[in-house]
Design a protein around this motif. Structure first.
Motif, PDB file in Angstrom:
ATOM      1  N   THR A  77      16.871  22.889  -7.699  1.00  0.00           N
ATOM      2  CA  THR A  77      15.508  22.196  -7.426  1.00  0.00           C
ATOM      3  C   THR A  77      14.480  22.961  -8.149  1.00  0.00           C
ATOM      4  O   THR A  77      13.015  22.458  -7.728  1.00  0.00           O
ATOM      5  CB  THR A  77      15.253  22.595  -5.716  1.00  0.00           C
ATOM      6  OG1 THR A  77      15.508  23.760  -5.512  1.00  0.00           O
ATOM      7  CG2 THR A  77      16.324  21.698  -5.106  1.00  0.00           C
ATOM      8  N   ASP A  78      14.455  24.074  -9.086  1.00  0.00           N
ATOM      9  CA  ASP A  78      13.536  24.443  -9.585  1.00  0.00           C
ATOM     10  C   ASP A  78      12.814  23.351 -10.405  1.00  0.00           C
ATOM     11  O   ASP A  78      13.425  22.362 -10.772  1.00  0.00           O
ATOM     12  CB  ASP A  78      13.506  25.679 -10.609  1.00  0.00           C
ATOM     13  CG  ASP A  78      14.651  25.646 -11.596  1.00  0.00           C
ATOM     14  OD1 ASP A  78      14.090  25.403 -12.618  1.00  0.00           O
ATOM     15  OD2 ASP A  78      15.907  25.375 -11.296  1.00  0.00           O
ATOM     16  N   GLN A  79      11.469  23.430 -10.773  1.00  0.00           N
ATOM     17  CA  GLN A  79      10.543  22.573 -11.588  1.00  0.00           C
ATOM     18  C   GLN A  79      11.077  22.402 -12.795  1.00  0.00           C
ATOM     19  O   GLN A  79      11.352  21.198 -13.274  1.00  0.00           O
ATOM     20  CB  GLN A  79       9.104  23.016 -11.526  1.00  0.00           C
ATOM     21  CG  GLN A  79       8.298  21.709 -11.904  1.00  0.00           C
ATOM     22  CD  GLN A  79       6.817  22.065 -11.872  1.00  0.00           C
ATOM     23  OE1 GLN A  79       6.671  23.235 -11.552  1.00  0.00           O
ATOM     24  NE2 GLN A  79       6.063  21.181 -12.194  1.00  0.00           N
ATOM     25  N   HIS A  80      11.666  23.460 -13.535  1.00  0.00           N
ATOM     26  CA  HIS A  80      12.018  23.171 -15.056  1.00  0.00           C
ATOM     27  C   HIS A  80      13.354  22.526 -14.809  1.00  0.00           C
ATOM     28  O   HIS A  80      13.562  21.735 -15.973  1.00  0.00           O
ATOM     29  CB  HIS A  80      12.235  24.603 -15.453  1.00  0.00           C
ATOM     30  CG  HIS A  80      12.826  24.571 -17.178  1.00  0.00           C
ATOM     31  ND1 HIS A  80      12.047  24.280 -18.055  1.00  0.00           N
ATOM     32  CD2 HIS A  80      13.859  24.967 -17.464  1.00  0.00           C
ATOM     33  CE1 HIS A  80      12.549  24.355 -19.186  1.00  0.00           C
ATOM     34  NE2 HIS A  80      13.924  24.877 -18.758  1.00  0.00           N
ATOM     35  N   LYS A 130      10.440  11.450  -9.987  1.00  0.00           N
ATOM     36  CA  LYS A 130       9.095  11.478 -10.085  1.00  0.00           C
ATOM     37  C   LYS A 130       8.125  11.695  -8.863  1.00  0.00           C
ATOM     38  O   LYS A 130       6.856  12.059  -9.010  1.00  0.00           O
ATOM     39  CB  LYS A 130       8.584  10.064 -10.920  1.00  0.00           C
ATOM     40  CG  LYS A 130       8.938  10.276 -12.447  1.00  0.00           C
ATOM     41  CD  LYS A 130       8.186   9.252 -13.085  1.00  0.00           C
ATOM     42  CE  LYS A 130       8.449   9.151 -14.762  1.00  0.00           C
ATOM     43  NZ  LYS A 130       8.008   8.304 -15.216  1.00  0.00           N
ATOM     44  N   ASN A 131       8.697  10.964  -7.827  1.00  0.00           N
ATOM     45  CA  ASN A 131       8.026  10.746  -6.761  1.00  0.00           C
ATOM     46  C   ASN A 131       8.237  11.587  -5.370  1.00  0.00           C
ATOM     47  O   ASN A 131       7.566  11.294  -4.283  1.00  0.00           O
ATOM     48  CB  ASN A 131       8.093   9.289  -6.317  1.00  0.00           C
ATOM     49  CG  ASN A 131       7.457   8.497  -7.353  1.00  0.00           C
ATOM     50  OD1 ASN A 131       6.249   8.665  -7.905  1.00  0.00           O
ATOM     51  ND2 ASN A 131       8.086   7.227  -7.792  1.00  0.00           N
ATOM     52  N   THR A 132       9.104  12.381  -5.388  1.00  0.00           N
ATOM     53  CA  THR A 132       9.524  13.050  -4.105  1.00  0.00           C
ATOM     54  C   THR A 132       9.671  14.586  -4.544  1.00  0.00           C
ATOM     55  O   THR A 132       9.763  15.055  -5.683  1.00  0.00           O
ATOM     56  CB  THR A 132      10.936  12.615  -3.461  1.00  0.00           C
ATOM     57  OG1 THR A 132      11.825  12.710  -4.667  1.00  0.00           O
ATOM     58  CG2 THR A 132      10.829  11.176  -3.238  1.00  0.00           C
ATOM     59  N   HIS A 133       9.776  15.360  -3.315  1.00  0.00           N
ATOM     60  CA  HIS A 133      10.032  16.782  -3.492  1.00  0.00           C
ATOM     61  C   HIS A 133      11.513  16.916  -3.708  1.00  0.00           C
ATOM     62  O   HIS A 133      12.285  16.128  -2.976  1.00  0.00           O
ATOM     63  CB  HIS A 133       9.507  17.594  -2.346  1.00  0.00           C
ATOM     64  CG  HIS A 133       8.147  17.346  -2.199  1.00  0.00           C
ATOM     65  ND1 HIS A 133       7.242  18.292  -2.816  1.00  0.00           N
ATOM     66  CD2 HIS A 133       7.216  16.883  -1.326  1.00  0.00           C
ATOM     67  CE1 HIS A 133       5.942  17.841  -2.534  1.00  0.00           C
ATOM     68  NE2 HIS A 133       6.002  17.078  -1.463  1.00  0.00           N
TER      69      HIS A 133
END
Length: 186
Positions: A77-80, A130-133
């Protein structure tokens, strides 16, 4: 004398017509052969592009999996990791769009008629990313469609690319992942 002249003109007309017909046949045949070669090259190119897209997708997918629990694979779940996976999905979608104008696409649809479902799952996953956590779930439908596409293309490929060691190792790794996580192929 005038009869011989007319006779000569008639013979020349027949010979020239025959030569024109032969030249037309030769040109038509060469165009046919050339078009067959162009179609073969475009098909090989389309197949190579698809194999490359699938390999890049699965390498990114595999690197996006949190492997702490081998029996329940989850996505990091990390952004990278999420950005890399999103990019791989978008690259695959864009590559598939390019392939749709290729003669290979018709062959691909015959090999794997679930392409529309794969596209739908891919677009849905891109929208989700693109649209959720991010939550650590694997999109089972997308994974299954991508795996089955990979398997069909690998099996039906006439390209030497599909026989490369990296592709065989990737396929073996995915089979192992499927065995450890049977929920992926449901």
């Amino acid at each position: 004398m005038e009869g011989n002249y007319q006779y000569t003109i008639d013979i020349l007309s027949i010979v020239l017509s025959a030569l024109a017909l032969i030249c037309t046949a030769i040109i038509g045949y060469s165009q046919f052969v050339t078009q067959k070669k162009v179609d073969r090259i475009q098909t090989e190119n389309g197949e190579a592009i698809l194999i490359n897209l699938v390999v890049k997708y699965f390498i990114t997918f595999y690197n996006s999996i949190d492997k702490k629990n081998a029996k329940q694979a989850t996505i990091k779940t990390d952004q990278h990791s999420q950005l890399l996976f999103l990019t791989a999905c978008e690259d695959f979608r864009d590559g598939l769009k390019r392939l749709q104008s290729s003669p290979y696409f018709v062959k691909l649809l015959n090999i794997y008629p679930d392409i529309p479902m794969l596209e739908y799952s891919l677009v849905a996953r891109i929208g989700y990313l693109k649209n959720t956590h991010p939550i650590p779930t694997i999109d089972g439908a997308l994974y299954k469609y991508m795996f089955l596409l990979f398997e069909k293309v690998k099996t039906n490929s006439s390209s030497s690319l599909s026989k490369l060691e990296v592709i065989n190792k990737l396929y073996e790794g995915l089979l192992q992942l499927n065995t450890q996580n049977p929920q992926l192929m449901k």
